[in-house]
Scaffold this motif. Structure first.
Motif, PDB file in Angstrom:
ATOM      1  N   ALA A   5       0.832  -1.202   0.000  1.00 60.78           N
ATOM      2  CA  ALA A   5       0.000   0.000   0.000  1.00 60.78           C
ATOM      3  C   ALA A   5       0.870   1.257   0.000  1.00 60.78           C
ATOM      4  N   ARG A   6       0.390   2.246  -0.718  1.00 59.43           N
ATOM      5  CA  ARG A   6       1.126   3.509  -0.799  1.00 59.43           C
ATOM      6  C   ARG A   6       1.338   4.127   0.585  1.00 59.43           C
ATOM      7  N   SER A   7       0.344   3.966   1.446  1.00 58.03           N
ATOM      8  CA  SER A   7       0.430   4.548   2.783  1.00 58.03           C
ATOM      9  C   SER A   7       1.528   3.908   3.635  1.00 58.03           C
ATOM     10  N   SER A   8       1.991   2.725   3.233  1.00 56.94           N
ATOM     11  CA  SER A   8       3.050   2.044   3.981  1.00 56.94           C
ATOM     12  C   SER A   8       4.181   1.645   3.035  1.00 56.94           C
ATOM     13  N   ARG A   9       4.566   2.559   2.162  1.00 57.08           N
ATOM     14  CA  ARG A   9       5.543   2.269   1.111  1.00 57.08           C
ATOM     15  C   ARG A   9       6.918   1.855   1.635  1.00 57.08           C
ATOM     16  N   ARG A  10       7.233   2.195   2.872  1.00 57.32           N
ATOM     17  CA  ARG A  10       8.527   1.800   3.443  1.00 57.32           C
ATOM     18  C   ARG A  10       8.514   0.357   3.943  1.00 57.32           C
ATOM     19  N   GLN A  11       7.332  -0.231   4.066  1.00 59.54           N
ATOM     20  CA  GLN A  11       7.215  -1.556   4.652  1.00 59.54           C
ATOM     21  C   GLN A  11       7.789  -2.660   3.758  1.00 59.54           C
ATOM     22  N   ALA A  12       7.367  -2.732   2.499  1.00 57.86           N
ATOM     23  CA  ALA A  12       7.749  -3.843   1.625  1.00 57.86           C
ATOM     24  C   ALA A  12       9.264  -4.003   1.496  1.00 57.86           C
ATOM     25  N   PRO A  13      10.035  -2.936   1.221  1.00 60.08           N
ATOM     26  CA  PRO A  13      11.486  -3.154   1.109  1.00 60.08           C
ATOM     27  C   PRO A  13      12.123  -3.624   2.411  1.00 60.08           C
ATOM     28  N   ARG A  14      11.636  -3.135   3.535  1.00 58.95           N
ATOM     29  CA  ARG A  14      12.205  -3.568   4.825  1.00 58.95           C
ATOM     30  C   ARG A  14      11.918  -5.045   5.080  1.00 58.95           C
ATOM     31  N   LEU A  15      10.687  -5.456   4.811  1.00 58.27           N
ATOM     32  CA  LEU A  15      10.335  -6.858   5.035  1.00 58.27           C
ATOM     33  C   LEU A  15      11.055  -7.779   4.058  1.00 58.27           C
ATOM     34  N   ARG A  16      11.221  -7.341   2.819  1.00 58.65           N
ATOM     35  CA  ARG A  16      11.977  -8.161   1.854  1.00 58.65           C
ATOM     36  C   ARG A  16      13.434  -8.331   2.294  1.00 58.65           C
ATOM     37  N   GLU A  17      14.030  -7.277   2.823  1.00 65.25           N
ATOM     38  CA  GLU A  17      15.407  -7.362   3.321  1.00 65.25           C
ATOM     39  C   GLU A  17      15.500  -8.334   4.498  1.00 65.25           C
ATOM     40  N   LEU A  18      14.552  -8.254   5.420  1.00 62.66           N
ATOM     41  CA  LEU A  18      14.551  -9.172   6.563  1.00 62.66           C
ATOM     42  C   LEU A  18      14.378 -10.613   6.097  1.00 62.66           C
ATOM     43  N   LYS A  19      13.505 -10.819   5.120  1.00 65.09           N
ATOM     44  CA  LYS A  19      13.317 -12.166   4.568  1.00 65.09           C
ATOM     45  C   LYS A  19      14.613 -12.659   3.923  1.00 65.09           C
ATOM     46  N   ARG A  20      15.263 -11.805   3.160  1.00 66.00           N
ATOM     47  CA  ARG A  20      16.515 -12.172   2.492  1.00 66.00           C
ATOM     48  C   ARG A  20      17.572 -12.615   3.507  1.00 66.00           C
ATOM     49  N   LEU A  21      17.539 -12.023   4.698  1.00 69.18           N
ATOM     50  CA  LEU A  21      18.510 -12.359   5.743  1.00 69.18           C
ATOM     51  C   LEU A  21      18.103 -13.565   6.588  1.00 69.18           C
ATOM     52  N   GLY A  22      16.904 -14.107   6.345  1.00 66.02           N
ATOM     53  CA  GLY A  22      16.510 -15.326   7.043  1.00 66.02           C
ATOM     54  C   GLY A  22      15.260 -15.246   7.903  1.00 66.02           C
ATOM     55  N   ALA A  23      14.651 -14.076   8.001  1.00 63.53           N
ATOM     56  CA  ALA A  23      13.396 -13.978   8.755  1.00 63.53           C
ATOM     57  C   ALA A  23      12.277 -14.661   7.973  1.00 63.53           C
ATOM     58  N   ALA A  24      11.348 -15.243   8.683  1.00 65.24           N
ATOM     59  CA  ALA A  24      10.132 -15.771   8.063  1.00 65.24           C
ATOM     60  C   ALA A  24       9.094 -14.649   8.112  1.00 65.24           C
ATOM     61  N   VAL A  25       8.651 -14.202   6.948  1.00 64.23           N
ATOM     62  CA  VAL A  25       7.704 -13.090   6.865  1.00 64.23           C
ATOM     63  C   VAL A  25       6.413 -13.625   6.260  1.00 64.23           C
ATOM     64  N   PHE A  26       5.289 -13.296   6.913  1.00 59.79           N
ATOM     65  CA  PHE A  26       3.992 -13.807   6.490  1.00 59.79           C
ATOM     66  C   PHE A  26       3.013 -12.667   6.241  1.00 59.79           C
ATOM     67  N   LEU A  27       2.236 -12.799   5.173  1.00 61.54           N
ATOM     68  CA  LEU A  27       1.165 -11.857   4.874  1.00 61.54           C
ATOM     69  C   LEU A  27      -0.144 -12.498   5.313  1.00 61.54           C
ATOM     70  N   CYS A  28      -0.906 -11.769   6.114  1.00 56.44           N
ATOM     71  CA  CYS A  28      -2.078 -12.339   6.773  1.00 56.44           C
ATOM     72  C   CYS A  28      -3.332 -11.531   6.476  1.00 56.44           C
ATOM     73  N   THR A  29      -4.462 -12.154   6.732  1.00 55.67           N
ATOM     74  CA  THR A  29      -5.755 -11.476   6.667  1.00 55.67           C
ATOM     75  C   THR A  29      -6.484 -11.732   7.981  1.00 55.67           C
TER      76      THR A  29
END
Length: 161
Positions: free
Chosen positions: A65-89
């Motif tokens: 979402a545009r309102s949280s544009r800083r979120q996706a790159p940060r989460l992708r970086e954490l995932k790349r380093l080994g974090a398990a990242v989940f998208l939920c509803t």
């Protein structure tokens, strides 16, 4: 120390980050996750030679979402380093409320550190939460297990990033 400590506004962030810097495992649930200091702390833990388990759950509708544009790159970086990242509803309200109902959101805000301590309250893990009026609780004792179960209950429906 009391099993519950109440923090007003952003006063919970300093002790939480201090505990994260020493942690071996963390589960985080936040509607939006874009705080740079939390991200950097997790990056440092994931890059260290000390084993560190990190699971992050965020609402799927806010991921790009545009309102949280800083979120996706940060989460992708954490995932790349080994974090398990989940998208939920949230829950699917259609079954209970008919065809005009909608998919709910994942609105949990909780951090469980080493299964010993949990922070939960109104604050998302966002830069904006630092200037908001928030109420956050630090739990120790038996409540931590209940908070951990609530976070991990999303595993069945969460989609890995």
């Amino acid at each position: 120390m009391s099993p519950v400590i109440v923090y007003k506004d952003a006063k919970w962030i300093v002790p939480c980050l201090a505990e994260l810097r020493k942690a071996t495992a963390v589960d985080i649930a936040s509607f939006i996750f874009d705080d740079p200091e939390f991200t950097e702390t997790l990056v440092q833990r994931l890059r260290s030679r000390v084993p560190f388990s990190c699971r992050i759950y965020v609402d799927s509708s806010t991921f790009d979402a545009r309102s949280s544009r800083r979120q996706a790159p940060r989460l992708r970086e954490l995932k790349r380093l080994g974090a398990a990242v989940f998208l939920c509803t949230g829950y699917d309200a259609t079954a209970s409320f008919g065809p005009r109902a909608h998919q709910g959101i994942m609105h949990l805000k909780a951090i469980v550190i080493d299964q010993d301590v949990a922070y939960s309250g109104s604050a998302n893990i966002t830069l904006g939460a630092r200037s908001n009026r928030e109420l956050t609780f630090r739990f120790s004792g038996t409540a931590v297990a209940d908070i951990s179960v609530a976070i991990r209950s999303m595993d069945a429906s969460a989609k890995p990033l």
